[in-house]
Write a protein that holds these residues in place. Structure first.
Motif, PDB file in Angstrom:
ATOM      1  N   ASP A  69       6.674  -1.717   7.877  1.00 21.50           N
ATOM      2  CA  ASP A  69       5.977  -0.931   7.738  1.00 21.50           C
ATOM      3  C   ASP A  69       6.564   0.209   8.246  1.00 21.50           C
ATOM      4  O   ASP A  69       7.385   0.390   8.649  1.00 21.50           O
ATOM      5  N   TYR A  70       6.511   0.718   6.499  1.00 23.07           N
ATOM      6  CA  TYR A  70       8.456   2.055   6.766  1.00 23.07           C
ATOM      7  C   TYR A  70       7.334   3.444   7.057  1.00 23.07           C
ATOM      8  O   TYR A  70       7.619   4.674   6.216  1.00 23.07           O
ATOM      9  N   GLY A  71       5.624   3.112   7.261  1.00 20.49           N
ATOM     10  CA  GLY A  71       4.968   4.447   8.072  1.00 20.49           C
ATOM     11  C   GLY A  71       4.536   5.086   7.297  1.00 20.49           C
ATOM     12  O   GLY A  71       4.103   5.019   6.261  1.00 20.49           O
ATOM     13  N   GLY A  72       3.869   6.501   7.492  1.00 22.46           N
ATOM     14  CA  GLY A  72       3.076   7.246   6.414  1.00 22.46           C
ATOM     15  C   GLY A  72       1.353   6.805   6.658  1.00 22.46           C
ATOM     16  O   GLY A  72       1.137   5.620   7.273  1.00 22.46           O
ATOM     17  N   THR A  73       0.719   8.491   6.567  1.00 23.34           N
ATOM     18  CA  THR A  73      -0.912   8.066   6.897  1.00 23.34           C
ATOM     19  C   THR A  73      -0.970   8.139   5.804  1.00 23.34           C
ATOM     20  O   THR A  73      -1.010   8.695   4.440  1.00 23.34           O
ATOM     21  N   GLY A  74      -2.466   7.342   5.197  1.00 22.70           N
ATOM     22  CA  GLY A  74      -3.532   7.573   3.987  1.00 22.70           C
ATOM     23  C   GLY A  74      -3.401   6.040   3.790  1.00 22.70           C
ATOM     24  O   GLY A  74      -3.360   5.041   4.822  1.00 22.70           O
ATOM     25  N   ARG A  75      -3.792   6.202   2.289  1.00 23.47           N
ATOM     26  CA  ARG A  75      -4.547   4.190   1.955  1.00 23.47           C
ATOM     27  C   ARG A  75      -2.880   3.500   2.272  1.00 23.47           C
ATOM     28  O   ARG A  75      -1.775   3.790   1.702  1.00 23.47           O
ATOM     29  N   PRO A  76      -3.004   1.979   2.085  1.00 27.28           N
ATOM     30  CA  PRO A  76      -2.066   1.476   2.175  1.00 27.28           C
ATOM     31  C   PRO A  76      -0.996   1.154   0.851  1.00 27.28           C
ATOM     32  O   PRO A  76      -1.696   1.050  -0.329  1.00 27.28           O
ATOM     33  N   VAL A  77       0.201   1.587   0.252  1.00 28.47           N
ATOM     34  CA  VAL A  77       0.699   1.197  -0.518  1.00 28.47           C
ATOM     35  C   VAL A  77       1.742   0.674  -0.004  1.00 28.47           C
ATOM     36  O   VAL A  77       2.337  -0.006   0.403  1.00 28.47           O
ATOM     37  N   VAL A  78       1.717  -0.923  -0.540  1.00 28.75           N
ATOM     38  CA  VAL A  78       2.659  -2.797  -0.602  1.00 28.75           C
ATOM     39  C   VAL A  78       3.392  -2.521  -2.082  1.00 28.75           C
ATOM     40  O   VAL A  78       3.061  -2.691  -3.048  1.00 28.75           O
ATOM     41  N   VAL A  79       4.772  -2.384  -1.955  1.00 32.38           N
ATOM     42  CA  VAL A  79       5.882  -2.282  -2.608  1.00 32.38           C
ATOM     43  C   VAL A  79       6.405  -4.183  -2.917  1.00 32.38           C
ATOM     44  O   VAL A  79       7.248  -4.056  -1.195  1.00 32.38           O
ATOM     45  N   ILE A  80       6.674  -4.013  -3.871  1.00 33.88           N
ATOM     46  CA  ILE A  80       7.302  -5.304  -3.688  1.00 33.88           C
ATOM     47  C   ILE A  80       8.567  -5.164  -4.440  1.00 33.88           C
ATOM     48  O   ILE A  80       8.494  -5.095  -5.999  1.00 33.88           O
ATOM     49  N   PRO A  81       9.802  -5.746  -3.837  1.00 38.65           N
ATOM     50  CA  PRO A  81      10.947  -5.753  -4.926  1.00 38.65           C
ATOM     51  C   PRO A  81      11.386  -7.238  -5.467  1.00 38.65           C
ATOM     52  O   PRO A  81      11.017  -7.458  -5.467  1.00 38.65           O
ATOM     53  N   SER A  82      12.526  -6.534  -6.121  1.00 40.75           N
ATOM     54  CA  SER A  82      12.714  -8.279  -7.399  1.00 40.75           C
ATOM     55  C   SER A  82      12.889  -8.956  -5.767  1.00 40.75           C
ATOM     56  O   SER A  82      13.661  -9.151  -4.981  1.00 40.75           O
ATOM     57  N   LEU A  83      13.006 -10.486  -5.993  1.00 40.87           N
ATOM     58  CA  LEU A  83      13.631 -11.279  -5.671  1.00 40.87           C
ATOM     59  C   LEU A  83      14.989 -11.241  -6.452  1.00 40.87           C
ATOM     60  O   LEU A  83      15.726 -12.305  -5.100  1.00 40.87           O
ATOM     61  N   ILE A  84      15.583 -10.680  -6.583  1.00 38.39           N
ATOM     62  CA  ILE A  84      16.594 -10.964  -6.985  1.00 38.39           C
ATOM     63  C   ILE A  84      17.626  -9.711  -6.311  1.00 38.39           C
ATOM     64  O   ILE A  84      16.915  -8.244  -6.897  1.00 38.39           O
ATOM     65  N   ASN A  85      18.745  -9.886  -5.568  1.00 42.99           N
ATOM     66  CA  ASN A  85      18.796  -8.440  -4.904  1.00 42.99           C
ATOM     67  C   ASN A  85      18.408  -7.774  -4.337  1.00 42.99           C
ATOM     68  O   ASN A  85      17.249  -8.191  -4.166  1.00 42.99           O
TER      69      ASN A  85
END
Length: 355
Positions: A69-85
């Motif tokens: 959880d990187y914080g912030g208020t409002g609707r959720p945003v799920v960030v999906i990084p690459s499997l590589i790096n």
């Protein structure tokens, strides 16, 4: 040449012997360039490192994979990084963090952290990773917006086939793998053919083998960045930015064998996503699920060619490279702000489409 490098701290590049072999080849007829490249390499390895920014606590866990959880208020945003790096390119420094900046824009930002797999994860393929993302999203109070970077965007589309989501933003995401070109795909296939027996025995594909594939895309440029670094002050802001980014590029975890096999055989070789034949959990993964979507395509991407993108109606060409669009000095204006504007503009709906 070997003595000073043998005693240097091994911050990278990984694998160092392969890099040195490539450096020799690329500077065969230019001894001055070789000298400068070696000086830049030594300066990089000896450079002081700033303390790493601690990652936020996990708010959900599925096996080894967590949602931070990187914080912030409002609707959720799920960030999906690459499997590589590793994912910290999205949170490179306190003053250069896409995740922390988005959290200040009226959004609740959560990051999927793949952590480090072990040989016991050998059977976990890309679809299994997507299913974990879907289960983590299902723990939230409302369907989230998904943001996928690089291969994380490909996985985001697979996850969206199994859980309601409010929208999907893709950043430098490969989908039509024939867009890598015949020569590029042949080179990638050669690397996988050589690496596959070792990866199968280990249950994991080591990052060093993946790195060797990336270096083959543009070996001259890989050497040239160390030539240029020889002229920088390692403790100045530009020097520290280079060190942080290079540490990220050399800091990846391995990936499970099944995920590697699927990536190279089913995606790069067979182009199942581009042919609308990629199947996850018994379903064909749609390139255009019935939710709002946008894709940001890097104009100067040497890692994921623009030709490999889906080609959505809402396609934004970003005047930057694959990594520069995230952490470059123009990143905020050319990607961060348009992305935040798009995410904030996706309407909430009481009715979510069934996956």
């Amino acid at each position: 040449m070997g003595t000073p490098l043998d005693t240097a701290p091994q911050h990278g590049p990984r694998p160092l012997p392969l890099f040195l072999s490539m450096l020799r080849s690329e500077t065969l007829n230019d001894p001055d360039r070789r000298t400068r490249a070696l000086a830049g390499l030594r300066a990089y390895q000896d450079a002081p490192r700033l303390p790493a920014t601690p990652m936020p606590d996990a708010v959900a866990r599925d096996g080894r994979i967590v949602l931070r959880d990187y914080g912030g208020t409002g609707r959720p945003v799920v960030v999906i990084p690459s499997l590589i790096n590793p994912p910290f390119v999205l949170d490179l420094a306190p003053d250069n963090s896409l995740l922390r900046w988005l959290a200040g824009q009226g959004l609740r930002v959560l990051l999927v952290d793949w952590t480090t797999p072990v040989p016991g994860d050998r059977a976990m393929d890309l679809g299994d990773h997507a299913q974990v993302v879907a289960r983590l999203c299902a723990t939230l109070d409302e369907p989230p917006l998904l943001v996928g970077y690089c291969l994380g965007g490909t996985i985001a589309l697979a996850a969206a086939a199994s859980v309601p989501v409010a929208g999907i933003a893709l950043i430098a995401t490969p989908w039509r793998f024939d867009g890598f070109g015949d020569a590029g795909r042949a080179a990638i296939a050669d690397v996988w053919t050589a690496a596959q027996p070792t990866a199968e025995r280990l249950g994991l594909l080591p990052m060093e083998l993946l790195q060797s594939m990336f270096w083959q895309i543009d070996p001259a440029r890989t050497v040239e960045k160390f030539v240029q670094f020889a002229d920088l002050d390692p403790v100045a802001p530009a020097g520290q930015a280079f060190v942080a980014l290079e540490d990220w590029a050399n800091g990846g975890a391995p990936i499970p064998y099944a995920a590697a096999r699927e990536l190279f055989d089913d995606l790069f070789d067979a182009d199942l996503p581009g042919r609308e034949r990629w199947c996850v959990d018994g379903r064909i993964v749609a390139s255009r699920p019935p939710v709002p979507m946008v894709e940001f395509v890097a104009e100067n991407d040497r890692i994921v060619p623009a030709a490999s993108a889906i080609g959505l109606p809402d396609r934004r060409i970003v005047p930057a490279g694959h990594v520069g669009m995230i952490v470059g000095r123009r990143g905020r204006s050319v990607l961060w702000e348009p992305l935040a504007h798009w995410l904030s503009g996706v309407p909430r709906s009481r009715e979510q489409p069934n996956p």
